[in-house]
Scaffold this motif. Structure first.
Motif, PDB file in Angstrom:
ATOM      1  N   GLU A  38      29.736  20.581 116.506  1.00 53.78           N
ATOM      2  CA  GLU A  38      28.309  20.293 116.653  1.00 53.78           C
ATOM      3  C   GLU A  38      27.545  20.646 115.381  1.00 53.78           C
ATOM      4  O   GLU A  38      26.667  19.902 114.939  1.00 53.78           O
ATOM      5  N   ARG A  39      27.894  21.787 114.795  1.00 60.72           N
ATOM      6  CA  ARG A  39      27.230  22.192 113.542  1.00 60.72           C
ATOM      7  C   ARG A  39      27.530  21.201 112.427  1.00 60.72           C
ATOM      8  O   ARG A  39      26.643  20.834 111.646  1.00 60.72           O
ATOM      9  N   ARG A  40      28.754  20.723 112.343  1.00 56.65           N
ATOM     10  CA  ARG A  40      29.099  19.753 111.308  1.00 56.65           C
ATOM     11  C   ARG A  40      28.316  18.458 111.495  1.00 56.65           C
ATOM     12  O   ARG A  40      27.849  17.855 110.528  1.00 56.65           O
ATOM     13  N   ARG A  41      28.178  18.027 112.755  1.00 57.41           N
ATOM     14  CA  ARG A  41      27.465  16.770 113.013  1.00 57.41           C
ATOM     15  C   ARG A  41      25.993  16.886 112.623  1.00 57.41           C
ATOM     16  O   ARG A  41      25.450  15.988 111.962  1.00 57.41           O
ATOM     17  N   GLU A  42      25.333  17.971 113.051  1.00 56.48           N
ATOM     18  CA  GLU A  42      23.905  18.076 112.762  1.00 56.48           C
ATOM     19  C   GLU A  42      23.663  18.264 111.263  1.00 56.48           C
ATOM     20  O   GLU A  42      22.716  17.699 110.701  1.00 56.48           O
ATOM     21  N   PHE A  43      24.515  19.029 110.605  1.00 53.17           N
ATOM     22  CA  PHE A  43      24.420  19.237 109.168  1.00 53.17           C
ATOM     23  C   PHE A  43      24.553  17.903 108.420  1.00 53.17           C
ATOM     24  O   PHE A  43      23.788  17.600 107.500  1.00 53.17           O
ATOM     25  N   THR A  44      25.516  17.092 108.843  1.00 56.35           N
ATOM     26  CA  THR A  44      25.762  15.805 108.194  1.00 56.35           C
ATOM     27  C   THR A  44      24.624  14.834 108.438  1.00 56.35           C
ATOM     28  O   THR A  44      24.128  14.173 107.509  1.00 56.35           O
ATOM     29  N   THR A  45      24.186  14.742 109.690  1.00 50.40           N
ATOM     30  CA  THR A  45      23.124  13.780 110.017  1.00 50.40           C
ATOM     31  C   THR A  45      21.831  14.098 109.291  1.00 50.40           C
ATOM     32  O   THR A  45      21.176  13.199 108.733  1.00 50.40           O
ATOM     33  N   VAL A  46      21.424  15.370 109.286  1.00 48.61           N
ATOM     34  CA  VAL A  46      20.126  15.696 108.691  1.00 48.61           C
ATOM     35  C   VAL A  46      20.156  15.478 107.180  1.00 48.61           C
ATOM     36  O   VAL A  46      19.138  15.078 106.588  1.00 48.61           O
ATOM     37  N   ARG A  47      21.308  15.643 106.552  1.00 46.20           N
ATOM     38  CA  ARG A  47      21.375  15.350 105.120  1.00 46.20           C
ATOM     39  C   ARG A  47      21.346  13.848 104.858  1.00 46.20           C
ATOM     40  O   ARG A  47      20.775  13.397 103.851  1.00 46.20           O
ATOM     41  N   GLY A  48      21.942  13.080 105.728  1.00 48.62           N
ATOM     42  CA  GLY A  48      21.816  11.640 105.599  1.00 48.62           C
ATOM     43  C   GLY A  48      20.371  11.191 105.723  1.00 48.62           C
ATOM     44  O   GLY A  48      19.907  10.312 104.980  1.00 48.62           O
ATOM     45  N   LEU A  49      19.631  11.793 106.641  1.00 51.53           N
ATOM     46  CA  LEU A  49      18.219  11.463 106.804  1.00 51.53           C
ATOM     47  C   LEU A  49      17.411  11.881 105.575  1.00 51.53           C
ATOM     48  O   LEU A  49      16.534  11.142 105.117  1.00 51.53           O
ATOM     49  N   ALA A  50      17.714  13.069 105.057  1.00 46.45           N
ATOM     50  CA  ALA A  50      16.992  13.532 103.870  1.00 46.45           C
ATOM     51  C   ALA A  50      17.252  12.600 102.690  1.00 46.45           C
ATOM     52  O   ALA A  50      16.334  12.271 101.924  1.00 46.45           O
ATOM     53  N   ARG A  51      18.509  12.154 102.526  1.00 53.69           N
ATOM     54  CA  ARG A  51      18.801  11.233 101.431  1.00 53.69           C
ATOM     55  C   ARG A  51      18.101   9.891 101.624  1.00 53.69           C
ATOM     56  O   ARG A  51      17.676   9.250 100.659  1.00 53.69           O
ATOM     57  N   ALA A  52      17.984   9.452 102.879  1.00 48.67           N
ATOM     58  CA  ALA A  52      17.262   8.205 103.144  1.00 48.67           C
ATOM     59  C   ALA A  52      15.793   8.343 102.743  1.00 48.67           C
ATOM     60  O   ALA A  52      15.216   7.434 102.121  1.00 48.67           O
ATOM     61  N   ALA A  53      15.182   9.475 103.091  1.00 43.96           N
ATOM     62  CA  ALA A  53      13.780   9.703 102.719  1.00 43.96           C
ATOM     63  C   ALA A  53      13.634   9.813 101.204  1.00 43.96           C
ATOM     64  O   ALA A  53      12.713   9.243 100.610  1.00 43.96           O
ATOM     65  N   LEU A  54      14.552  10.532 100.566  1.00 43.26           N
ATOM     66  CA  LEU A  54      14.492  10.660  99.110  1.00 43.26           C
ATOM     67  C   LEU A  54      14.690   9.305  98.429  1.00 43.26           C
ATOM     68  O   LEU A  54      14.073   9.025  97.389  1.00 43.26           O
ATOM     69  N   GLY A  55      15.532   8.450  99.006  1.00 42.57           N
ATOM     70  CA  GLY A  55      15.726   7.119  98.446  1.00 42.57           C
ATOM     71  C   GLY A  55      14.444   6.317  98.432  1.00 42.57           C
ATOM     72  O   GLY A  55      14.189   5.554  97.485  1.00 42.57           O
ATOM     73  N   ARG A  56      13.643   6.498  99.457  1.00 45.85           N
ATOM     74  CA  ARG A  56      12.361   5.789  99.508  1.00 45.85           C
ATOM     75  C   ARG A  56      11.372   6.329  98.483  1.00 45.85           C
ATOM     76  O   ARG A  56      10.383   5.673  98.154  1.00 45.85           O
ATOM     77  N   LEU A  57      11.646   7.523  97.958  1.00 44.33           N
ATOM     78  CA  LEU A  57      10.831   8.084  96.874  1.00 44.33           C
ATOM     79  C   LEU A  57      11.415   7.757  95.505  1.00 44.33           C
ATOM     80  O   LEU A  57      10.883   8.192  94.483  1.00 44.33           O
ATOM     81  N   GLY A  58      12.522   7.025  95.493  1.00 43.89           N
ATOM     82  CA  GLY A  58      13.102   6.596  94.233  1.00 43.89           C
ATOM     83  C   GLY A  58      14.228   7.457  93.700  1.00 43.89           C
ATOM     84  O   GLY A  58      14.621   7.319  92.541  1.00 43.89           O
ATOM     85  N   HIS A  59      14.801   8.340  94.533  1.00 41.23           N
ATOM     86  CA  HIS A  59      15.854   9.231  94.086  1.00 41.23           C
ATOM     87  C   HIS A  59      17.217   8.737  94.574  1.00 41.23           C
ATOM     88  O   HIS A  59      17.381   8.358  95.739  1.00 41.23           O
ATOM     89  N   ALA A  60      18.183   8.774  93.682  1.00 41.04           N
ATOM     90  CA  ALA A  60      19.548   8.382  94.018  1.00 41.04           C
ATOM     91  C   ALA A  60      20.193   9.443  94.908  1.00 41.04           C
ATOM     92  O   ALA A  60      19.811  10.614  94.866  1.00 41.04           O
ATOM     93  N   PRO A  61      21.176   9.063  95.719  1.00 42.34           N
ATOM     94  CA  PRO A  61      21.858  10.035  96.576  1.00 42.34           C
ATOM     95  C   PRO A  61      22.474  11.164  95.755  1.00 42.34           C
ATOM     96  O   PRO A  61      23.076  10.935  94.701  1.00 42.34           O
ATOM     97  N   ALA A  62      22.314  12.381  96.244  1.00 43.34           N
ATOM     98  CA  ALA A  62      22.847  13.571  95.583  1.00 43.34           C
ATOM     99  C   ALA A  62      23.045  14.652  96.632  1.00 43.34           C
ATOM    100  O   ALA A  62      22.461  14.592  97.719  1.00 43.34           O
ATOM    101  N   PRO A  63      23.871  15.657  96.340  1.00 44.04           N
ATOM    102  CA  PRO A  63      24.058  16.748  97.308  1.00 44.04           C
ATOM    103  C   PRO A  63      22.750  17.472  97.584  1.00 44.04           C
ATOM    104  O   PRO A  63      21.919  17.645  96.692  1.00 44.04           O
ATOM    105  N   ILE A  64      22.582  17.883  98.828  1.00 38.12           N
ATOM    106  CA  ILE A  64      21.434  18.706  99.215  1.00 38.12           C
ATOM    107  C   ILE A  64      22.008  20.017  99.745  1.00 38.12           C
ATOM    108  O   ILE A  64      22.469  20.095 100.897  1.00 38.12           O
TER     109      ILE A  64
END
Length: 224
Positions: A38-64
């Motif tokens: 469960e921890r792995r799933r939530e950790f993975t999903t929320v970082r995918g969401l953060a990268r999606a939001a950052l992409g809309r601000l013009g940032h390329a995918p990167a580790p968070i």
């Protein structure tokens, strides 16, 4: 949910569960290699969401990666916040030129787990406030909402100060009709635009069995 609580300069993304489409960078995967599924799933999903939001601000995918006190290490020139609870994950990002700080939190609409936790989180005045609100709208667990709001306050506070903020060091008042809250700081706050910050204004929503709270401090709004 989260998008309705934050102003236009803030970009948001949310998920009601784990679609399984997000991928981690090796540095991120290493952090949770021994975590429960469960921890792995939530950790993975929320970082995918953060990268999606950052992409809309013009940032390329990167580790968070998590920094001090778990605050996400974001690209330079970006402020943001992430949250997850059972059944919900969300991220909110903004350009630092537009927004000073962001704090979001999500919780289940359930009571806090014990009287001891209530006493740790809520002052006597806030407990009286909860009793009043409960009489008006008993379907909302207001003790948990205050907890969530204080979590959002801390997430907005910490990037500005690098200091802890204990639950008793902010006093919450909730406006039921407007869906807003005000957090008055009971310790000296940082200066924003050469003005001492004395508190934070935020918004809240209760829906789908969830409580969500959010704060965004605009550059042109130094009083919070």
């Amino acid at each position: 949910m989260i998008g309705s609580l934050l102003p236009a300069p803030v970009v948001t993304a949310e998920a009601f569960g784990d679609p399984g489409t997000s991928q981690l960078f090796p540095e991120e995967a290493e952090l949770i290699q021994r975590a429960v599924p469960e921890r792995r799933r939530e950790f993975t999903t929320v970082r995918g969401l953060a990268r999606a939001a950052l992409g809309r601000l013009g940032h390329a995918p990167a580790p968070i990666l998590p920094g001090v006190r778990g605050a996400p290490q974001l690209p330079r020139g970006v402020v943001g916040s992430m949250t997850h609870c059972r059944g919900y994950r969300a991220a909110a990002m903004a350009h630092a030129r537009d927004v000073v700080t962001v704090g979001i939190d999500a919780e289940p609409n359930l009571p806090l787990p014990s009287a001891g936790v209530v006493e740790m989180v809520l002052s006597a005045g806030e407990r009286a406030h909860v009793r009043h609100l409960t009489a008006l709208r008993p379907a909302v667990h207001w003790d948990r909402l205050i907890f969530s709001a204080k979590e959002s306050v801390f997430k907005a506070w910490f990037p500005l100060t690098g200091r802890e903020l204990d639950f008793p060091q902010a006093s919450l008042e909730i406006d039921l009709e407007s869906g807003t809250f005000h957090a008055r700081l009971l310790v000296p706050g940082p200066e924003v635009a050469r003005t001492p910050l004395t508190g934070f204004d935020g918004r809240w929503q209760v829906d789908r069995g969830l409580i969500v709270t959010a704060i965004a401090l605009h550059r042109e709004d130094p009083d919070g």
